[in-house]
Design an enzyme around this catalytic site. Structure first.
Site, PDB file in Angstrom:
ATOM      1  N   ARG A  11      -3.527   2.978   8.210  1.00 30.09           N
ATOM      2  CA  ARG A  11      -3.748   1.797   7.369  1.00 30.09           C
ATOM      3  C   ARG A  11      -2.554   0.862   7.440  1.00 30.09           C
ATOM      4  O   ARG A  11      -1.426   1.269   7.240  1.00 30.09           O
ATOM      5  CB  ARG A  11      -3.933   2.239   5.902  1.00 30.09           C
ATOM      6  N   ARG A  53      -2.839  -1.689  -6.682  1.00 31.56           N
ATOM      7  CA  ARG A  53      -2.067  -2.935  -6.527  1.00 31.56           C
ATOM      8  C   ARG A  53      -2.368  -3.826  -7.726  1.00 31.56           C
ATOM      9  O   ARG A  53      -3.353  -3.611  -8.442  1.00 31.56           O
ATOM     10  CB  ARG A  53      -2.416  -3.636  -5.227  1.00 31.56           C
ATOM     11  N   GLY A 100      -6.396 -10.503   7.776  1.00 33.95           N
ATOM     12  CA  GLY A 100      -6.022 -10.965   9.115  1.00 33.95           C
ATOM     13  C   GLY A 100      -5.232  -9.911   9.869  1.00 33.95           C
ATOM     14  O   GLY A 100      -5.026 -10.012  11.059  1.00 33.95           O
ATOM     15  N   LYS A 152       0.837  -1.201   0.000  1.00 31.11           N
ATOM     16  CA  LYS A 152       0.000   0.000   0.000  1.00 31.11           C
ATOM     17  C   LYS A 152       0.873   1.254   0.000  1.00 31.11           C
ATOM     18  O   LYS A 152       0.634   2.196  -0.757  1.00 31.11           O
ATOM     19  CB  LYS A 152      -0.895  -0.029   1.237  1.00 31.11           C
ATOM     20  N   MET A 185      -4.572  -5.685  10.904  1.00 27.32           N
ATOM     21  CA  MET A 185      -5.473  -4.669  11.424  1.00 27.32           C
ATOM     22  C   MET A 185      -6.278  -3.994  10.315  1.00 27.32           C
ATOM     23  O   MET A 185      -5.757  -3.683   9.256  1.00 27.32           O
ATOM     24  CB  MET A 185      -4.684  -3.615  12.186  1.00 27.32           C
ATOM     25  N   SER A 245      15.329 -42.996 -13.717  1.00 23.70           N
ATOM     26  CA  SER A 245      14.113 -42.242 -13.459  1.00 23.70           C
ATOM     27  C   SER A 245      13.924 -42.195 -11.959  1.00 23.70           C
ATOM     28  O   SER A 245      13.826 -43.227 -11.300  1.00 23.70           O
ATOM     29  CB  SER A 245      12.917 -42.924 -14.130  1.00 23.70           C
ATOM     30  N   HIS A 304      -3.876 -42.078  -0.988  1.00 23.34           N
ATOM     31  CA  HIS A 304      -4.184 -42.878  -2.175  1.00 23.34           C
ATOM     32  C   HIS A 304      -5.259 -42.204  -3.029  1.00 23.34           C
ATOM     33  O   HIS A 304      -5.110 -42.053  -4.239  1.00 23.34           O
ATOM     34  CB  HIS A 304      -4.640 -44.277  -1.742  1.00 23.34           C
ATOM     35  N   TYR A 343      13.857 -34.554 -18.068  1.00 25.59           N
ATOM     36  CA  TYR A 343      12.394 -34.410 -18.147  1.00 25.59           C
ATOM     37  C   TYR A 343      11.751 -34.630 -16.785  1.00 25.59           C
ATOM     38  O   TYR A 343      12.354 -35.215 -15.885  1.00 25.59           O
ATOM     39  CB  TYR A 343      11.801 -35.394 -19.157  1.00 25.59           C
ATOM     40  N   CYS A 394       9.691 -39.554 -12.195  1.00 29.76           N
ATOM     41  CA  CYS A 394       8.329 -40.026 -12.463  1.00 29.76           C
ATOM     42  C   CYS A 394       7.475 -40.049 -11.203  1.00 29.76           C
ATOM     43  O   CYS A 394       6.348 -40.474 -11.217  1.00 29.76           O
ATOM     44  CB  CYS A 394       8.353 -41.404 -13.107  1.00 29.76           C
TER      45      CYS A 394
HETATM   46  P1  ADP Z   1      -7.743  -2.533   2.899  1.00 25.74           P
HETATM   47  O1  ADP Z   1      -6.376  -3.040   3.058  1.00 25.74           O
HETATM   48  O2  ADP Z   1      -8.778  -3.331   3.595  1.00 25.74           O
HETATM   49  O3  ADP Z   1      -8.081  -2.254   1.479  1.00 25.74           O
HETATM   50  P2  ADP Z   1      -7.432   0.341   3.236  1.00 25.74           P
HETATM   51  O4  ADP Z   1      -6.353   0.851   4.081  1.00 25.74           O
HETATM   52  O5  ADP Z   1      -7.231   0.394   1.764  1.00 25.74           O
HETATM   53  O6  ADP Z   1      -7.791  -1.138   3.712  1.00 25.74           O
HETATM   54  O7  ADP Z   1      -8.726   1.122   3.611  1.00 25.74           O
HETATM   55  C1  ADP Z   1      -9.989   0.725   3.205  1.00 25.74           C
HETATM   56  C2  ADP Z   1     -10.779   1.886   2.666  1.00 25.74           C
HETATM   57  O8  ADP Z   1     -10.812   2.929   3.581  1.00 25.74           O
HETATM   58  C3  ADP Z   1     -10.191   2.486   1.424  1.00 25.74           C
HETATM   59  O9  ADP Z   1     -10.567   1.783   0.285  1.00 25.74           O
HETATM   60  C4  ADP Z   1     -10.803   3.857   1.431  1.00 25.74           C
HETATM   61  O10 ADP Z   1     -12.098   3.801   0.881  1.00 25.74           O
HETATM   62  C5  ADP Z   1     -10.884   4.157   2.900  1.00 25.74           C
HETATM   63  N1  ADP Z   1      -9.775   5.026   3.274  1.00 25.74           N
HETATM   64  C6  ADP Z   1      -8.557   4.689   3.732  1.00 25.74           C
HETATM   65  N2  ADP Z   1      -7.804   5.774   3.911  1.00 25.74           N
HETATM   66  C7  ADP Z   1      -8.552   6.832   3.552  1.00 25.74           C
HETATM   67  C8  ADP Z   1      -8.349   8.232   3.496  1.00 25.74           C
HETATM   68  N3  ADP Z   1      -7.194   8.777   3.855  1.00 25.74           N
HETATM   69  N4  ADP Z   1      -9.346   9.005   3.075  1.00 25.74           N
HETATM   70  C9  ADP Z   1     -10.517   8.463   2.704  1.00 25.74           C
HETATM   71  N5  ADP Z   1     -10.790   7.172   2.718  1.00 25.74           N
HETATM   72  C10 ADP Z   1      -9.819   6.348   3.148  1.00 25.74           C
HETATM   73 MG    MG Z   2      -7.650  -0.968   0.351  1.00 27.30          MG
END
Ligand code: ADP
Ligand code: MG
Ligand code: MG
Length: 947
Positions: A106, A350, A115, A36, A117, A832, A472, A920, A900
């Site tokens: 984020r 991504r 999994g 990210k 935060m 083999s 099996h 092979y 094989c």
């Molecule tokens: P994930 O990894 O679950 O995609 P994100 O960190 O991308 O989590 O956050 C999920 C959503 O939260 C983003 O798609 C966006 O819509 C919203 N978000 C995150 N940061 C911001 C921000 N700075 N301003 C507005 N919306 C945000």
């Molecule tokens: Mg996201």
């Protein structure tokens, strides 16, 4: 530990750069900034509209763990500096109600990872700043709602409070105000909710909700770091083989608001259709919404293309940005964005996940567009994509409906991909009977054994309650290209009642079930399937595979036991048959009695041969009187044993033409290509009834029919079976040892092979048999067996007065053979690797026992990094392979070497086999296209690596 870091360590830490502004990073810094962070950095660098922010590195996360969960020295100060920069840039301040800055926090690791935060939005709100938000948005109610959401979200995600605790209070508030939904609560009611929520925080954590935005930020960053080692994250990394020492980055970013009216909104989009690969924007957009409202499915979003009508300028800018991103990354991007009062902001980019169909189409299209080279195209398609393209699958909508209707019974281990629907049948005979009659059945067993194979052949799929990916059932099903789910442990199979139970749910015989071998799901009832288009109609796949073929060094052969499989393998691109198992031909129902006749007579016939040879030798040396005596003895023995010998020879005589036809079929199907035929390998008792069963039958007959001829027959059989019992059959009389004890069987097989080859040659068919002798441990075994068989081969060619090209070689599957490969290479024309047995014997694991009993624990607890029966153990078994390759080739440079075992179809193992220089790999017929791709990827990866 606190206070234990040395001054030097502290100095080093303070000079480390822990924090990067988005404009300081780039796409190539993914390991340090996480996906990210690197994405936001790259977009910022490219001048795209990204809300200002900064990233705290993955190194900081790792340092946090080594310093007893404290921020490394200097990190917090650097974060505050970065925050200052952002405040300057935006002209706003965190915690300043009159000029309010809010941020999101984020998490973001190098690999996208559920999994960890969740994102915290709107950080910075408190009793004072909420006033600023109300002013900014001109909406008191909205501000209060954002505030209560923030406490709720922050309380749950950062402070670890059960979500229920907040929801209960919200429900009570709704009741008090007679509000049907959250949206019916007015501003003052929400203000009350905020108060109650703060009480919840105090009650649940013993401390107050942090009102200081700096404190909020500090705790949130710590929570992201901590989530890296959270249970769900650890489990996910284990399952996906992601190392635990990568750490996660933390992104702190200026909030933008998609919920400021009808010229605002939020959305997600793919730059191309991830299902079909079509070159068109694909995604959803929600007007007047924030964050993950799109994904949460609270309101129905509109297709992204609608944006063109509603906010044409934004749409135009957005499409320009997405095509630019595709050119930068040279791959499909999956983006998140927000529009605040008509202004577009990019929040994430991504590489987009895609289906198999999309993967090959995109790879092919992007080569045409000049975005990627064929090398890259080959690397972009994953082996799993190819599997997907060649298997039937369930109609996705129908499957979703089934899940909603509660028809998902359980999820087992996905053992062999594909979708199967049919009547549940609990024994192989019935599956055989119904299946051959054209009924669709799914064979359900606790586990399967060779006795069940005839029921697996006509079944649509196989379901077992026990076993793992190399049980099996899994191995055989994969070999057949048939869907299988194994190890569905919640299922109790009741063979007597002909039913299976999951909890209190009972599925009786003949009820329809559906299994998805790609996901392990088991459903009650029918789910419609979509068959895969034939490979010759999948132009893009063929194109990618052709590129792969041009780039790989390893050949791909297939394991095939019959002409049909060989033909199929050839159509899928196989360049030979690496293993034709003759015992499978022995298992066929009408042959089994003949095979049994041969086996029962073999020991007696053998004793006869040994005894007569001994007597004859003694006679040569004996004086006259003694000689007459010996002659009488010889006559006696011969007379006594004559019936057994006749039986034996008769049985072999009957098997000869059958085997000849088998071999003719398979050699014809593979015309012009090598076919490695392995001589009889398994312990003979596998062809006889089970000892326990016979014991019962004989006891029963003694009671009910003591005079019957059936009893006499069964008792004879029991004696023979008892004589053949072994304490440890896998290490007993099998492989080449069988041939040494009972040469007649091998001779018959070699005769059948050579007669087939000669007959074909005469028809003008280029047959290329390679005769493989199994389970050699000492070169003398091979010398002896080969000596005998060479004679047979020559004799047949002389009889037929025709010459064919053939080879004699051996499996390398006993560690001693690998260690003495130089000697063995003198006699063998090819090697083999039988990696299944080699793995068993190197680890001293009996595979069936290991998988049923302890291997799962071993891999779960990391005693072993992976199941060595799935992916070859490079360090141990791999060492033996390296030795054998090196010493074998030293002695015989043109030695043909392949593999094989099951590993021949496993992409990670293929990489190893390519590296050690095999000629092979041989895998199941349906695995051939995957192996073609994997072999090319191995070669390309090798070309770039510095190894
Ligand atoms: P994930 O990894 O679950 O995609 P994100 O960190 O991308 O989590 O956050 C999920 C959503 O939260 C983003 O798609 C966006 O819509 C919203 N978000 C995150 N940061 C911001 C921000 N700075 N301003 C507005 N919306 C945000
Ligand atoms: Mg996201
Ligand atoms: Mg073997």
């Amino acid at each position: 530990m606190a206070g234990t870091s040395t001054a030097a360590q502290r100095a080093a830490a303070t000079t480390t750069k822990w924090v990067y502004l988005f404009e300081e990073g780039s796409a190539s810094m993914r390991a340090l900034l996480g996906g990210k962070g690197a994405g936001c950095a790259e977009m910022t660098r490219a001048g795209l509209p990204v809300p200002p922010g900064f990233t705290i590195t993955t190194e900081a996360c790792n340092a946090y763990y080594t310093s007893d969960k404290r921020f490394p020295d200097g990190m917090w100060e650097q974060a505050l500096d970065a925050l200052r920069v952002i405040e300057q840039k935006t002209g706003k301040r965190l915690g300043d109600a009159s000029n309010l800055l809010l941020v999101s926090v984020r998490s973001g690791a190098q690999f996208s990872m559920p999994g960890m935060m969740d994102t915290v939005l709107n950080l910075g709100l408190n009793d004072e700043t909420v006033v600023g938000l109300a002013r900014l948005t001109q909406n008191e109610r909205f501000a209060q709602d954002a505030y209560r959401r923030f406490i709720q979200m922050y309380g749950r995600i950062v402070m670890g409070i059960e979500g229920r605790a907040f929801e209960d209070e919200l429900d009570k508030a709704k009741e008090r105000h007679s509000a049907a939904a959250d949206t019916d609560l007015a501003a003052d009611a929400l203000q009350d909710v905020v108060k109650t929520f703060k009480q919840v925080v105090r009650r649940e954590t013993g401390s107050d909700f942090p009102t200081d935005p700096m404190k909020q930020l500090e705790l949130a960053i710590g929570a992201v770091f901590s989530s890296w080692m959270g249970e769900r994250a650890v489990v996910y990394r284990d399952a996906n083989k992601i190392p635990h020492n990568l750490g996660t980055a933390v992104n702190v970013q200026t909030m933008v608001f998609g919920n400021m009216g009808d010229d605002s909104g939020t959305g997600v989009a793919f730059t191309r259709n991830p299902e079909t690969g079509e070159r068109a924007l694909y995604g959803d957009f929600l007007i007047n919404a924030q964050g993950e409202d799109v994904v949460a499915g609270i309101r129905t979003p509109m297709p992204i293309t609608e944006l063109e009508r509603i906010l044409p300028a934004v749409y135009k800018e957005f499409t320009e940005i997405t095509s630019r991103l595709e050119r930068t990354y040279r791959d499909v991007q999956d983006v998140e964005f927000t529009v605040e009062r008509g202004k577009l902001f990019m929040l994430q980019t991504r590489t987009g996940q895609r289906s198999g169909f999309a993967a090959v189409r995109i790879a092919s299209d992007m080569v045409d567009e000049g975005l990627v080279t064929p090398d890259e195209a080959v690397q972009r398609v994953q082996p799993d994509h190819v599997v997907q393209l060649l298997m039937s699958r369930f109609n996705p909508a129908a499957k979703e409906t089934a899940i909603r209707e509660g028809r998902l019974l359980t999820t087992g281990i996905s053992a062999s991909p594909g979708a199967a629907v049919g009547r549940a049948v609990f024994d192989a005979d019935r599956a055989d009977e119904l299946g051959t009659a054209g009924e669709k059945v799914v064979l359900v067993r606790p586990e399967t054994s060779p006795d069940d194979v005839h029921g697996m052949i006509p079944a649509q799929g196989v379901l077992t309650s026990r076993g793992g990916k190399t049980s099996h059932a899994s191995v055989v099903a994969r070999g057949m290209g048939k869907p299988a789910v194994v190890g569905a442990e919640t299922i109790v199979v009741d063979l007597k009642a002909r039913a299976m139970r999951v909890g209190d749910r009972v599925i009786n015989e003949d009820e329809i079930i559906s299994i998805d071998g790609a996901t392990g799901e088991v459903f009650v009832g029918e789910i419609p399937t979509i068959p895969p288009p034939p490979i010759e109609e999948q132009a893009e796949l063929l194109r990618v595979l052709e590129w792969a073929d041009e780039r790989r060094r390893l050949q791909v052969w297939a394991n095939a036991d019959n002409p049909g499989d060989a033909q199929k393998a050839r159509e899928l691109g196989a360049q030979g048959v690496g293993l034709c198992r003759t015992e499978h031909m022995f298992m066929e129902e009408e042959r089994l009695p003949v095979v049994q006749q041969m086996i029962l007579a073999a020991p007696k016939a053998n004793r006869l041969r040994v005894d007569t040879e001994r007597l004859k030798k003694e006679m040569v040396e004996a004086h006259q009187a003694k000689r007459t005596e010996l002659e009488a003895q010889l006559r006696d023995i011969e007379e006594q044993m004559a019936p057994a010998r006749a039986d034996y020879e008769e049985a072999l005589g009957k098997l000869l033409p059958m085997q000849r036809e088998d071999f003719k079929g398979i050699l014809r199907a593979m015309e012009g290509l090598p076919v490695v035929i392995r001589l009889l390998d398994p312990p003979l008792h596998e062809f006889l009834p089970r000892h326990e069963d016979l014991l019962l039958e004989v006891a029963e007959l003694r009671r009910t029919a003591p005079e019957s001829s059936e009893l006499a027959e069964k008792a004879d059989l029991l004696t023979a079976v008892e004589a053949m019992r072994e304490a440890n059959p896998m290490l007993g009389l099998r492989g080449c040892r069988l041939g040494l004890m009972y040469p007649g069987i091998n001779e018959m097989q070699v005769r059948a092979i050579m007669e087939a080859a000669c007959a074909l040659k005469r028809e003008g068919v280029d047959a290329r048999p390679e005769i493989m002798i199994p389970l050699i441990g000492h070169v003398n075994e091979l010398n002896r067996v080969r000596g005998q068989l060479e004679q047979t081969a020559k004799k047949v060619m002389a009889e037929q007065s025709i010459q064919v090209d053939y080879k004699f070689g051996t499996m390398i599957e006993v560690p001693r053979a690998a260690l003495t490969a130089g000697e063995i290479a003198e006699t063998a024309e090819f090697f083999s690797f039988g990696t299944n047995d080699l793995t068993q014997m190197t680890f001293a694991f009996s595979r069936d026992d290991a998988e049923g009993k302890f291997l799962k624990r071993y891999t779960e607890e990391k005693i072993l990094p992976a199941n060595p029966f799935e992916t070859v153990d490079r360090i141990g078994v791999g060492r033996l392979i390296r030795i054998a390759v090196e010493e074998g080739r030293q002695r015989k440079p043109d030695l043909e070497i392949g593999v094989c075992g099951e590993h021949g179809g496993d992409p990670a193992s293929i990489e190893f086999f390519n590296e050690v220089g095999l000629d092979y790999v041989s895998c199941s017929p349906p695995g051939v296209p995957v192996a073609r791709l994997a072999a090319a990827q191995a070669q390309l990866a090798g070309a770039y690596s510095t190894k």
